[in-house]
Design an enzyme around this catalytic site. Structure first.
Site, mmCIF file in Angstrom:
data_model
loop_
_atom_site.group_PDB
_atom_site.id
_atom_site.type_symbol
_atom_site.label_atom_id
_atom_site.label_comp_id
_atom_site.label_asym_id
_atom_site.label_seq_id
_atom_site.Cartn_x
_atom_site.Cartn_y
_atom_site.Cartn_z
ATOM 1 C CB CYS A 10 28.623 22.132 52.828
ATOM 2 S SG CYS A 10 27.133 21.529 53.784
ATOM 3 C CB CYS B 140 26.524 19.451 46.570
ATOM 4 S SG CYS B 140 26.696 17.863 48.475
ATOM 5 C CG HIS C 160 29.864 17.284 55.873
ATOM 6 N ND1 HIS C 160 30.683 18.352 55.828
ATOM 7 C CD2 HIS C 160 28.499 17.753 55.280
ATOM 8 C CE1 HIS C 160 30.548 19.450 54.839
ATOM 9 N NE2 HIS C 160 28.926 18.996 54.442
#
Lengths: 497, 403
Positions: B92, B389, B359
């Site tokens: 991510c 994260c 996202h």
């Protein structure tokens, strides 16, 4: 010993060979180096003959001259194996895998005539034939109980059941459950293909099957074979297949086993099943042999073989009865049963050793010992709470150690009481905010504390007032009190695993 | 020769809703080439022969996004043959990692002008379709206590004591702030509408925002990870490590977790000298960057150690930071980070985040970095920390300073 003695050959009309497993000087047929050599030599002969005179061999029937069909590798050898023996263990497993593959791809129908039990590697041998016919008599048993001995099956036990039943079914119904089945159950699950009532009918039935199926091949070698339930593959944009959809859940589910964190076999079996399903059979056999070697040479398999084989032999059935006088019915039944079919020689033990009075523990003594172990467990649990652990953590430590039945209950109750009686913040949500000293991400120390405290109590018992042998103590602690089997029993616990 | 690494520009596509979204018919490579064209238009002095490399984060680098999409996008965009292309994967945080790598190379003096960022078309290349040992190799999964990250997010909520109301309230705040930011034009400087080959607009706004979301509307959503945790056995795997926790409180839903979307973002990073040569105006300085691992099972707590490292590197304290931006992978992740650094509510994710806007895995790091560049300029504030994260238990953090 000549290899001809291990597998005798008879030839019947029409080129059908009967290979009779008859290991000289042994009550059972064992899958050892001599067996591998014998099978390789028989296969060499058949291949040479076929090349010389095509059509002269039309089929092979595997039969046994012993009471059982075939056992596994020698348990005592496996119990002694350490990492220093890795090459020899691997060579044996791969040798079996290689010869079994030759057998099933020889080009003639091969039938297993199962006159008696086939467990562990013995069933692996039967699975490498094209057709399994078993006598349907009480006491005949089939299964892959290796996991209870801390071992991942070799000899195709994993790779063939996976190809026969699919990954999930083979794990659930055989490999991880260690199920032992009679002929009827084995047929229902697709492990045995056909049954006969009289042993006399075995060979004629086998012969007829050979005659009727000259082109027999294994399902996985046939055109159009589809892996039952799907072979593992990563999800694709087209969507996962049925196995891939559950693949990521399998390791998590494995953890619900009480022995999951200490017995390396369940993990090895799952890994061998999944990894082996992604490749060809020869590669799968090597993968399986590697996991077999890893588990056989690990200390847990030595401990579990010791508990389930050597201790039962040493304690004898009489002592066993006495020991289990103090324990629930299920444990009585478990203890009364001999090592699941791996060796057929327990009966001999009954006669000579059971009469030795030093090997007998009276029911009262056994009952007293189980009670002492529970008291030690309670004390140890209270100590952990005093050191700052929550009752939830102490209970989890007990679970993770594999403690069960009366010992687990004792710990759970004692921890809960200690928390209730002790000082400190135990309001709602308090457990989630564990005090810092115990906020480490494992319960290793707590597990060791519980296991050691209980073992110390047991060993004191052994030294001070109980005439039981270490073997009886081990069996009683596991089957009677719920001490984890992976330790091999309290007399074997050394605390350094 | 040491040089500062400056951000000269930052652009992003709007985020298209993952399922049946406007960008489903647009290839990821087209999202990237559209942004490269925008950088050209916005920076007339940009001498493309001075660009060393195009570094793109992609989390699922297969299919449309496979085979080093960065090099192929550079070619497809008509950049000079001398411009390299490099695809990387830090899950991510990939696009932030791409930017940090560009900055590190520029600060080393080995490179001078780099386009960094990321792309993810989650509707075309679904998350998880690249397999991997962690989830799909039983031995690895077993040994490392793998659980899906949603369960880690629920575990954070449990250990931190965040209730369903807490995480839903955070989600509402994200929606409200994102809508307000759009209404006031705060994203205008960096949004580049996605256009088709005819120049027609395919999407010009973040499609995932749900205006009018309230705690009441969110309360009706079912926990997304309860069944997987309980029936799938993952709760037990987590509680083996977090042994003092009685049960996991499954508070996260589709409404308080990041949305699944398509999108891309790019950041133009260069040395002081190259900016001077080409007449580019530096907008911010990449002052420091840090990465840290953390427990992989709870998985999503990495931003805290990464930020501590970052602050130590820069010799700063949390009080020195004006704005904080953490990717809203799940509400509990942002709430825990806020608690760990005692961040005032009006300094954290000031324009909402991935719960509202989505996202796009490989691109988000560059998107939220761009948001901070714009916001420092708009407010005249100085320092911002950007962090995400990361799957597998990691965090990446970057400190930028307005110049």
């Amino acid at each position: 010993m000549e290899s001809q003695d291990v597998i005798r050959e008879e030839e019947h009309d029409g080129g059908i060979l009967i290979w009779i497993l008859d290991a000289p000087g042994s009550a059972v047929n064992l899958l050892d180096d001599a067996f591998v050599a014998a099978l390789a030599s028989r296969l060499d002969e058949v291949e040479a003959r076929r090349d010389r005179d095509p059509g002269s061999v039309t089929g092979i029937i595997l039969a046994s001259a012993k009471e059982s069909f075939c056992a596994s590798a020698d348990l005592e050898t496996m119990a002694d194996a350490t990492t220093a023996d890795a090459q020899a263990v691997y060579d044996l497993a791969l040798g079996l895998g290689t010869q079994f593959r030759r057998l099933e791809t020889l080009g003639v129908p091969v039938v297993a005539a199962l006159n008696g039990s086939a467990l562990g590697g013995g069933l692996g041998l039967a699975l490498a034939t094209h057709h399994r016919i078993a006598v349907d008599v009480p006491g005949i048993r089939f299964g892959l109980p290796e996991v209870d001995f801390g071992i991942c099956p070799a000899a195709g036990g994993v790779l063939r059941t996976v190809r026969l039943l699919g990954v999930e079914r083979s794990l659930d119904e055989l490999l991880l459950s260690a199920s032992i089945m009679g002929t009827g159950d084995a047929m229902q699950r697709g492990i045995v293909d056909e049954s006969v009532e009289d042993e006399e009918d075995l060979l004629p039935t086998a012969r007829q099957w050979v005659l009727d199926h000259p082109d027999a091949v294994q399902p996985w070698d046939a055109d159009g074979y589809e892996f039952p339930g799907g072979a593992p593959r990563i999800p694709t944009p087209e969507g996962p297949n049925s196995l891939t959809a559950v693949l990521q859940f399998l390791p998590a589910r494995l953890r619900s086993r009480p022995d999951a964190l200490h017995n390396p076999a369940p993990r090895a079996i799952l890994a061998a099943a999944v990894e082996g399903a992604q490749v060809d059979i020869a590669t799968a056999a090597a993968i399986e042999a590697r996991y077999f070697t890893q588990t056989v040479t690990a200390p847990v398999s030595s401990a579990m073989i010791g508990l389930r084989h050597a201790d039962r032999k040493a304690a004898g059935p009489q002592a066993m009865d006495a020991t289990t006088g103090a324990v629930p019915d299920a444990a009585t039944a478990a203890a009364g049963e001999s090592t699941p079919g791996v060796h057929a020689d327990t009966a001999e033990v009954r006669d000579d050793e059971a009469l030795d009075p030093t090997r007998r523990a009276g029911p009262d003594a056994a009952r007293q010992m189980v009670a002492d172990l529970a008291e030690a467990a309670r004390t140890a649990a209270r100590e952990l709470v005093t050191e700052g652990m929550s009752d939830i953590s102490v209970t989890r430590a007990a679970e993770q150690a594999g403690l069960s039945s009366s010992l687990f209950q004792a710990i759970e109750e004692a921890a809960r009481e200690a928390v209730r009686e002790g000082p400190g913040d135990h309001g709602p949500g308090a457990a989630d905010r564990e005090p810092a000293p115990h906020r480490r991400l494992d319960t290793d120390e707590a597990q060791r504390h519980l296991l050691s405290a209980i073992a110390d109590a047991g060993r004191r018992h052994l030294a001070d007032r109980n005439p039981a042998t270490a073997a009886v103590l081990n069996i009683a602690s596991v089957d009677g009190a719920g001490y984890p089997a992976w330790t091999g029993g309290i007399a074997r616990w050394t605390g350094n695993r | 020769m040491h040089s500062e690494a400056y951000i000269y520009d930052a652009v992003r596509t709007p985020r298209g809703r993952g399922r049946n979204g406007a960008l489903h018919g647009t290839k990821p490579i087209s999202l990237v080439t559209g942004l490269i064209d925008a950088l050209r238009e916005r920076n007339p002095g940009l001498d493309e022969s001075r660009i060393d490399d195009l570094i793109l984060g992609v989390v699922t680098p297969i299919g449309d996004q496979g085979a080093d999409i960065a090099r192929i996008a550079a070619l497809a965009a008509g950049l000079p043959d001398t411009v390299g292309g490099f695809q990387l994967n830090r899950f991510c945080a990939s696009a932030l990692e791409a930017t940090n790598l560009a900055a590190a190379k520029i600060r080393s003096g080995w490179e001078h002008l780099v386009i960094a960022g990321g792309v993810e078309s989650m509707s075309r290349v679904p998350i998880g379709t690249d397999g991997g040992a962690w989830a799909f190799d039983p031995a690895t999964s077993f040994d490392t206590s793998y659980i899906p990250q949603g369960i880690g997010a629920d575990l954070i909520a449990t250990t931190e004591g965040f209730t369903r109301e807490d995480v839903d309230a955070f989600a509402v705040r994200s929606q409200q702030r994102a809508a307000a930011a759009w209404d006031r034009g705060h994203f205008a400087r960096s949004i580049i509408p996605v256009r088709d080959q005819n120049g027609l607009v395919v999407l010009d706004h973040d499609e995932h925002i749900r205006r009018g979301t309230t705690v009441e509307t969110l309360a009706g959503l079912r926990p997304a990870f309860a069944r997987m945790g309980e029936d799938g056995g993952f709760d037990a795997v987590a509680l083996e490590k977090y042994h003092w926790v009685k049960d996991i409180d499954h508070v996260h839903t589709g409404g308080n977790s990041s949305g699944i979307v398509d999108g891309a973002a790019l950041v133009l990073v260069g040395s002081e000298a190259v900016g001077r040569d080409l007449g580019l105006q530096p907008r911010a300085r990449i002052a420091a960057a840090a990465v840290s691992g953390a427990d992989p099972t709870i998985m999503l707590t990495g931003p805290t150690p990464a930020t501590r490292k970052l602050l130590a590197t820069a010799d700063l304290t949390p009080a020195d930071i004006d704005l904080w931006e953490i990717n809203e992978a799940f509400a509990s992740v942002a709430l825990k980070y806020q608690r760990d650094f005692d961040i005032p509510d009006d300094r954290l994710n000031v324009h909402g985040g991935a719960i509202a806007m989505g996202h796009p895995l490989g691109a988000t790091g560059a998107m939220i970095l761009g948001t901070m560049v714009d916001e420092l300029e708009r407010t005249g504030l100085t320092r911002a920390v950007v962090t995400l994260c990361i799957g597998g238990g990691m965090g990446v953090a970057t400190l930028i300073e307005r110049v």
